[in-house]
Design a protein around this motif. Sequence first.
Motif, short mmCIF file in Angstrom:
data_model
loop_
_atom_site.label_atom_id
_atom_site.label_comp_id
_atom_site.label_asym_id
_atom_site.label_seq_id
_atom_site.Cartn_x
_atom_site.Cartn_y
_atom_site.Cartn_z
N ASP A 1 0.84 -1.20 0.00
CA ASP A 1 0.00 0.00 0.00
C ASP A 1 0.87 1.25 0.00
OD1 ASP A 1 -2.25 1.60 0.03
OD2 ASP A 1 -2.60 1.40 2.18
N ASN B 1 1.45 4.63 -0.57
CA ASN B 1 0.70 5.86 -0.84
C ASN B 1 1.32 7.01 -0.06
OD1 ASN B 1 -0.76 6.28 1.80
ND2 ASN B 1 -1.55 4.26 1.31
N ARG C 1 0.58 3.25 -8.23
CA ARG C 1 -0.30 3.38 -7.07
C ARG C 1 0.03 4.64 -6.28
NH1 ARG C 1 -3.20 -0.60 -4.18
NH2 ARG C 1 -3.70 -0.01 -2.03
N ARG D 1 -1.22 7.71 -8.13
CA ARG D 1 -2.67 7.85 -7.98
C ARG D 1 -3.03 8.43 -6.63
NH1 ARG D 1 -2.75 2.71 -10.45
NH2 ARG D 1 -3.16 1.71 -8.43
N SER D 2 -2.29 8.04 -5.60
CA SER D 2 -2.60 8.54 -4.26
C SER D 2 -2.32 10.03 -4.16
CB SER D 2 -1.81 7.76 -3.19
OG SER D 2 -0.49 8.23 -3.05
N LYS E 1 -5.14 11.70 -5.94
CA LYS E 1 -6.36 11.60 -5.13
C LYS E 1 -6.35 12.66 -4.04
CE LYS E 1 -8.78 8.55 -1.89
NZ LYS E 1 -8.76 7.21 -1.23
N GLU E 2 -5.21 12.79 -3.33
CA GLU E 2 -5.12 13.79 -2.27
C GLU E 2 -5.22 15.21 -2.84
OE1 GLU E 2 -5.30 13.07 0.79
OE2 GLU E 2 -4.92 10.90 0.68
#
Length: 240
Positions: free
Chosen positions: A171, A173, A208, A211-212, A215-216
Amino acid sequence: MQIIISPQGAIAFCHPTPDTISSNWFTMEYWQQKSAITGSSKGRYTTWFVKPDLSVGDDNQWVLRHYYRGGLMEKLSKDSYLYTGLNKTRAFAELALLVRLYNEGFPVPKPVAANVERHGLHYRADIIIERVEGAQDLVAKLSKSSMSDSQWQQLGSCIAQFHQRGVYHADLNAKNILITEDQFYLIDFDRGEIRNPSTKWQTANLERLERSFNKEKGILSTLHFTQENWQALMAGYSKG
């Protein structure tokens, strides 16, 4: 890493001694009764920051995290996992990986202990690590101020070193990367493992992470992140 087996489960620990450690360490109520809770981090669930007693030989702050399910499985059981062997439990696997990486000099939190409690064919688990002093996650950092190109490149180089070692972070991120004045750290190695280096999973890891960040940025438009920042990170990654 040493292990204490009990009828209720097992505790693995790195530097505390067997005559001081107990399953109570892994409950918020224990630290609350000792007025030792110094803070918390709230995501889907709460992670607790505690200050252990001087009597156990450590004055640093610890992070206490309980393992919770995510996704569709959360609807069936929020924190119960099928037991298939002690070393395969999420807590013991993460602690063992952290021990290896910490001993090899990688920038990860210092591991302290893990707890597994069996309930028939299932188990629940917790982990304790040392809190990285003076650190904040990248979302908190970038919500307040920007990073220089050299810092983005340093981050890319840091990630590359983990990948070259074959460290797979399940994960990766922006919230699982910490920054201090002069160092980046990766945290939360739940379901992480050592793999043979491969462009396929390494690229997926980086995608990934990107993308994080996006997204933030969508949540907080003033977040100090741009595609130029990402290119600087990738430049540092390429150099290793």
